[in-house]
Motif scaffolding. Structure first.
Motif, mmCIF file in Angstrom:
data_model
loop_
_atom_site.group_PDB
_atom_site.id
_atom_site.type_symbol
_atom_site.label_atom_id
_atom_site.label_comp_id
_atom_site.label_asym_id
_atom_site.label_seq_id
_atom_site.Cartn_x
_atom_site.Cartn_y
_atom_site.Cartn_z
ATOM 1 N N GLY A 146 6.241 -20.279 -8.490
ATOM 2 C CA GLY A 146 7.060 -20.907 -7.445
ATOM 3 C C GLY A 146 7.271 -19.960 -6.271
ATOM 4 N N TYR A 147 8.009 -20.452 -5.285
ATOM 5 C CA TYR A 147 8.276 -19.656 -4.071
ATOM 6 C C TYR A 147 9.509 -18.799 -4.313
ATOM 7 C CZ TYR A 147 4.905 -22.872 -2.000
ATOM 8 O OH TYR A 147 3.773 -23.593 -1.741
ATOM 9 N N LYS A 148 9.304 -17.639 -4.960
ATOM 10 C CA LYS A 148 10.444 -16.819 -5.386
ATOM 11 C C LYS A 148 10.526 -15.522 -4.597
ATOM 12 C CE LYS A 148 10.329 -18.478 -10.107
ATOM 13 N NZ LYS A 148 9.778 -18.245 -11.430
ATOM 14 N N VAL A 149 11.753 -15.016 -4.447
ATOM 15 C CA VAL A 149 11.945 -13.717 -3.793
ATOM 16 C C VAL A 149 11.272 -12.649 -4.654
ATOM 17 C CG1 VAL A 149 13.668 -12.062 -2.965
ATOM 18 C CG2 VAL A 149 14.141 -14.519 -2.828
ATOM 19 N N GLN A 150 10.504 -11.766 -4.011
ATOM 20 C CA GLN A 150 9.767 -10.714 -4.723
ATOM 21 C C GLN A 150 10.563 -9.399 -4.644
ATOM 22 O OE1 GLN A 150 6.714 -11.708 -6.294
ATOM 23 N NE2 GLN A 150 7.688 -13.648 -5.683
ATOM 24 N N ARG A 151 10.837 -8.798 -5.816
ATOM 25 C CA ARG A 151 11.778 -7.670 -5.837
ATOM 26 C C ARG A 151 11.186 -6.353 -6.333
ATOM 27 N NH1 ARG A 151 16.737 -10.025 -5.104
ATOM 28 N NH2 ARG A 151 16.678 -12.287 -5.366
ATOM 29 N N ASP A 152 9.870 -6.325 -6.574
ATOM 30 C CA ASP A 152 9.275 -5.121 -7.144
ATOM 31 C C ASP A 152 8.850 -4.166 -6.023
ATOM 32 O OD1 ASP A 152 7.709 -3.206 -8.368
ATOM 33 O OD2 ASP A 152 6.732 -4.617 -9.731
ATOM 34 N N LEU A 153 9.729 -3.213 -5.716
ATOM 35 C CA LEU A 153 9.495 -2.298 -4.586
ATOM 36 C C LEU A 153 8.190 -1.525 -4.747
ATOM 37 C CD1 LEU A 153 10.366 -0.827 -1.990
ATOM 38 C CD2 LEU A 153 11.691 0.726 -3.389
ATOM 39 N N ASN A 154 7.944 -1.002 -5.973
ATOM 40 C CA ASN A 154 6.731 -0.198 -6.182
ATOM 41 C C ASN A 154 5.472 -1.011 -5.915
ATOM 42 O OD1 ASN A 154 8.147 2.062 -6.798
ATOM 43 N ND2 ASN A 154 8.147 1.679 -9.014
ATOM 44 N N GLN A 155 5.464 -2.260 -6.424
ATOM 45 C CA GLN A 155 4.297 -3.132 -6.217
ATOM 46 C C GLN A 155 4.089 -3.406 -4.726
ATOM 47 O OE1 GLN A 155 2.216 -4.402 -8.785
ATOM 48 N NE2 GLN A 155 0.964 -4.773 -6.958
ATOM 49 N N LEU A 156 5.222 -3.647 -4.037
ATOM 50 C CA LEU A 156 5.122 -3.954 -2.606
ATOM 51 C C LEU A 156 4.576 -2.774 -1.825
ATOM 52 C CD1 LEU A 156 8.139 -6.206 -2.539
ATOM 53 C CD2 LEU A 156 6.196 -6.597 -1.057
ATOM 54 N N ILE A 157 5.073 -1.567 -2.166
ATOM 55 C CA ILE A 157 4.594 -0.377 -1.446
ATOM 56 C C ILE A 157 3.117 -0.139 -1.782
ATOM 57 C CG2 ILE A 157 4.856 2.140 -1.236
ATOM 58 C CD1 ILE A 157 7.703 1.697 -0.738
ATOM 59 N N THR A 158 2.751 -0.320 -3.055
ATOM 60 C CA THR A 158 1.342 -0.139 -3.442
ATOM 61 C C THR A 158 0.453 -1.097 -2.649
ATOM 62 O OG1 THR A 158 2.043 0.449 -5.657
ATOM 63 C CG2 THR A 158 -0.255 -0.221 -5.416
ATOM 64 N N ASP A 159 0.856 -2.382 -2.586
ATOM 65 C CA ASP A 159 0.031 -3.390 -1.907
ATOM 66 C C ASP A 159 -0.055 -3.145 -0.401
ATOM 67 O OD1 ASP A 159 -0.860 -4.883 -4.055
ATOM 68 O OD2 ASP A 159 0.942 -6.121 -4.107
ATOM 69 N N ALA A 160 1.110 -2.890 0.210
ATOM 70 C CA ALA A 160 1.122 -2.719 1.667
ATOM 71 C C ALA A 160 0.357 -1.455 2.054
ATOM 72 C CB ALA A 160 2.565 -2.646 2.160
ATOM 73 N N THR A 161 0.510 -0.389 1.279
ATOM 74 C CA THR A 161 -0.198 0.864 1.578
ATOM 75 C C THR A 161 -1.705 0.674 1.387
ATOM 76 O OG1 THR A 161 1.719 2.020 0.743
ATOM 77 C CG2 THR A 161 -0.233 3.344 1.089
ATOM 78 N N ALA A 162 -2.084 -0.070 0.352
ATOM 79 C CA ALA A 162 -3.518 -0.305 0.107
ATOM 80 C C ALA A 162 -4.124 -1.090 1.276
ATOM 81 C CB ALA A 162 -3.707 -1.057 -1.198
ATOM 82 N N ALA A 163 -3.393 -2.087 1.770
ATOM 83 C CA ALA A 163 -3.894 -2.868 2.918
ATOM 84 C C ALA A 163 -4.048 -1.951 4.136
ATOM 85 C CB ALA A 163 -2.938 -4.013 3.223
ATOM 86 N N GLN A 164 -3.041 -1.115 4.370
ATOM 87 C CA GLN A 164 -3.092 -0.180 5.498
ATOM 88 C C GLN A 164 -4.278 0.784 5.346
ATOM 89 O OE1 GLN A 164 0.394 2.319 7.145
ATOM 90 N NE2 GLN A 164 -0.459 3.606 5.525
ATOM 91 N N ASP A 165 -4.428 1.365 4.153
ATOM 92 C CA ASP A 165 -5.478 2.366 3.956
ATOM 93 C C ASP A 165 -6.872 1.745 4.031
ATOM 94 O OD1 ASP A 165 -3.421 4.108 3.762
ATOM 95 O OD2 ASP A 165 -3.541 4.391 1.583
ATOM 96 N N ALA A 166 -6.949 0.446 3.741
ATOM 97 C CA ALA A 166 -8.245 -0.240 3.842
ATOM 98 C C ALA A 166 -8.566 -0.602 5.296
ATOM 99 C CB ALA A 166 -8.235 -1.498 2.984
#
Ligand code: KIV
Length: 269
Positions: free
Chosen positions: A159-179
């Motif tokens: 469902g459309y839920k608030v995402q609260r996993d800070l580590n996952q978010l930083i991993t994903d956003a950093t990976a997008a940036q580094d790519a």
């Protein structure tokens, strides 16, 4: 007297959008799906227009964003690309293009840039999409990432839920940036997480339901304009009531026609 020169408007570029972060300038982005609204939003000075796959819900009336096709995205992106003079125009890669392999994704994104007048693509995902982002960037296609709530993964996310996993978010956003992504949408996260991710990245974060700490904000234009007929998420602020304006104008016109007040002499040949 010499004729007045037309003031030419120059389009914002990807490097200019990126530089807005270090200059401390907030970035604005709104979705657009057709020529009329895109022209109005662009002339009002929005920095980026997003031909979002939300058009599946907003324009086509589907339950989620999954049904919209690449052909339909190109059809709408072409209208928005033709309308926009100043805003950088970003187009969503529809589900499941970016999961069909790097080659397919580069071909699809290449079609978007060739056949519309748009300048960049957006795809949902972070670490899992690093290879795809990197291939697109190598091909000269600017990419915006999208982390947090990923509407294309609505079934997997439950469902459309608030995402609260800070580590996952930083991993994903950093990976997008580094790519090589030039910016990343952060959707539906607590405000402190939106701020933390934004502080961690060199590239701008564009938040939607992600608080005031993001470098920019994006909303679905129909929600922002009060034009949405169904559910509107609680993080949306409507700045107009266009839906009711349309209804009341339509009622007045119908009544005028029924009661023979329209057309009058002023509106007849
Ligand atoms: O498709 C869309 O409109 C989006 C925004 C919600 C960011 O991806």
């Amino acid at each position: 007297m010499p004729p007045k020169k037309k003031r030419s408007v120059s389009r914002l570029t990807v490097p200019q959008i990126v530089a807005m972060k270090s200059a401390g300038q907030r970035i604005t982005m709104l979705t657009a799906y057709d020529h009329t609204l895109a022209t109005l939003l662009d002339s009002a000075g929005v920095d980026m227009l997003l031909v979002g796959d939300s058009l599946a819900m907003v324009v086509q009336g589907h339950q989620n964003t999954l049904p919209v096709t690449l052909e339909e995205m190109i059809y709408h992106a072409e209208m928005v690309g033709r309308a926009s003079k100043r805003a950088l125009v970003v187009v969503d890669l529809p589900f499941p293009i970016n999961h069909q392999g790097v080659h397919q994704t580069v071909v699809a994104a290449g079609r978007i840039l060739k056949e519309t007048r748009c300048q960049a693509v957006k795809l949902e995902g972070g670490a899992d999409q690093a290879e795809v982002i990197s291939a697109l960037v190598t091909a000269g296609i600017p990419v915006m990432g999208h982390v947090g709530l990923r509407p294309q993964a609505v079934h997997a996310m439950g469902g459309y839920k608030v995402q609260r996993d800070l580590n996952q978010l930083i991993t994903d956003a950093t990976a997008a940036q580094d790519a090589g992504a030039f910016a990343v949408v952060v959707e539906c996260v607590p405000a402190e997480i939106g701020e933390a991710v934004s502080k961690e990245l060199r590239i701008p974060t564009i938040g939607i339901g992600a608080g005031a700490g993001c470098d920019g904000q994006v909303l679905v234009c129909n929600d922002m304009l009060g034009l949405t007929t169904g559910y509107v998420p609680s993080f949306v602020k409507a700045y107009a009531d266009i839906g009711n304006t349309i209804k009341s104008a339509t009622k007045k016109w119908c009544a005028d026609v029924k009661e023979s007040r329209f057309p009058d002499d002023d509106h007849s040949f």
